[in-house]
Design a protein around this motif. Structure first.
Motif, PDB file in Angstrom:
ATOM      1  N   SER A  22       0.813  -1.215   0.000  1.00 39.52           N
ATOM      2  CA  SER A  22       0.000   0.000   0.000  1.00 39.52           C
ATOM      3  C   SER A  22       0.848   1.267   0.000  1.00 39.52           C
ATOM      4  CB  SER A  22      -0.931   0.006   1.212  1.00 39.52           C
ATOM      5  OG  SER A  22      -0.190   0.169   2.407  1.00 39.52           O
ATOM      6  N   TYR A  23       2.101   1.190   0.442  1.00 37.17           N
ATOM      7  CA  TYR A  23       2.921   2.395   0.529  1.00 37.17           C
ATOM      8  C   TYR A  23       3.136   3.088  -0.813  1.00 37.17           C
ATOM      9  CZ  TYR A  23       3.814   1.791   5.456  1.00 37.17           C
ATOM     10  OH  TYR A  23       3.655   1.703   6.793  1.00 37.17           O
ATOM     11  N   PRO A  24       3.473   2.388  -1.902  1.00 34.72           N
ATOM     12  CA  PRO A  24       3.620   3.096  -3.189  1.00 34.72           C
ATOM     13  C   PRO A  24       2.323   3.750  -3.653  1.00 34.72           C
ATOM     14  CG  PRO A  24       4.618   0.919  -3.304  1.00 34.72           C
ATOM     15  CD  PRO A  24       3.890   0.996  -2.005  1.00 34.72           C
ATOM     16  N   PHE A  25       1.181   3.109  -3.385  1.00 34.03           N
ATOM     17  CA  PHE A  25      -0.098   3.693  -3.800  1.00 34.03           C
ATOM     18  C   PHE A  25      -0.394   4.966  -3.011  1.00 34.03           C
ATOM     19  CE2 PHE A  25      -0.644  -0.774  -5.064  1.00 34.03           C
ATOM     20  CZ  PHE A  25      -0.908  -0.580  -6.401  1.00 34.03           C
ATOM     21  N   ILE A  26      -0.067   4.962  -1.719  1.00 29.85           N
ATOM     22  CA  ILE A  26      -0.265   6.165  -0.900  1.00 29.85           C
ATOM     23  C   ILE A  26       0.638   7.283  -1.414  1.00 29.85           C
ATOM     24  CG2 ILE A  26       0.063   7.134   1.405  1.00 29.85           C
ATOM     25  CD1 ILE A  26      -0.732   4.315   2.475  1.00 29.85           C
ATOM     26  N   ALA A  27       1.889   6.967  -1.740  1.00 25.89           N
ATOM     27  CA  ALA A  27       2.819   7.976  -2.253  1.00 25.89           C
ATOM     28  C   ALA A  27       2.345   8.513  -3.611  1.00 25.89           C
ATOM     29  CB  ALA A  27       4.212   7.373  -2.383  1.00 25.89           C
TER      30      ALA A  27
END
Length: 54
Positions: A22-27
């Motif tokens: 989920s971290y790349p999508f949040i970024a």
């Protein structure tokens, strides 16, 4: 070796994988919002810049 309090289940593994991914999508979402705000504010910046010139 320390014993785990909770057993490793398929749900735990799925949660860990989704949590990490989920971290790349949040970024990316944050970057899209930043660019959108910058682009939408550009016309008023240009008006202010050219209106301020004498």
């Amino acid at each position: 070796m320390a014993k785990r309090k909770r057993p490793i289940t398929a749900g735990t593994i799925a949660f860990e994988v989704l949590f990490i991914l989920s971290y790349p999508f949040i970024a990316a979402f944050s970057m899209v919002i930043t660019v959108a705000v910058w682009v939408l504010s550009l016309p008023s910046r240009l008006l202010a810049f050219f209106g301020n010139r004498k």
